[in-house]
Design an enzyme around this catalytic site. Structure first.
Site, short mmCIF file in Angstrom:
data_model
loop_
_atom_site.label_atom_id
_atom_site.label_comp_id
_atom_site.label_asym_id
_atom_site.label_seq_id
_atom_site.Cartn_x
_atom_site.Cartn_y
_atom_site.Cartn_z
N CYS A 104 41.23 38.49 41.61
CA CYS A 104 42.65 38.20 41.44
C CYS A 104 43.45 39.41 41.88
O CYS A 104 43.11 40.55 41.55
CB CYS A 104 42.98 37.90 39.97
N GLN A 105 44.51 39.15 42.63
CA GLN A 105 45.36 40.23 43.09
C GLN A 105 46.11 40.87 41.92
O GLN A 105 46.23 42.07 41.83
CB GLN A 105 46.36 39.68 44.12
#
Length: 139
Positions: A51-52
């Site tokens: 996940c960014q």
């Protein structure tokens, strides 16, 4: 309510919006209504890889059912994880592992996310299924 009944309910809710800006606003509202995760659960082991933004996902077993809690520092992502929790939390490990998450495509979520967010969504689903697998192995 079964996983599929909850998915159908989510699809119906999102069908009320024709514009994706309205759907994003609804996602943000869902994220804002997510119960905060216990600060003790905000540990590196609960951070979702891929996940960014930062997303913490924790799980506990309660009477044979897996209960998820989560938090994110990004409002759209928080809305996405709140949807996943709504659909998957409170079910047995087998129900979670066997679930086909068709609501993601039906509401158009994947196609309206950036590639990094879409990757994060897949990582969230994978982590939910890994928790279910771990609880199944324990029983």
């Amino acid at each position: 309510m079964t996983i599929n009944e909850t998915q159908d309910q989510v699809i119906e809710e999102f069908s009320e919006f024709s514009d994706w800006m309205d759907k994003y606003a609804y996602l943000i509202d869902l994220g804002n209504s997510l119960d905060p995760i216990d600060e003790k659960a905000k540990i590196p082991q609960n951070l979702i890889e891929g996940c960014q933004s930062r997303v913490w996902l924790d799980a506990a077993e309660n009477d044979g059912k897996v209960v998820f809690t989560a938090e994110s520092d990004a409002v759209i992502v928080k809305g996405i994880i709140s949807l996943l929790i709504r659909v998957m939390s409170g079910h047995t490990p087998d129900e979670i592992l066997e679930a086909e998450l068709y609501f993601i495509d039906q509401i158009g979520l994947k196609e309206h996310l950036s590639p990094t967010r879409a990757n994060g969504l897949l990582s969230m689903v994978k982590q939910i299924k890994l928790y279910a697998l771990a609880f199944k192995a324990k029983s």
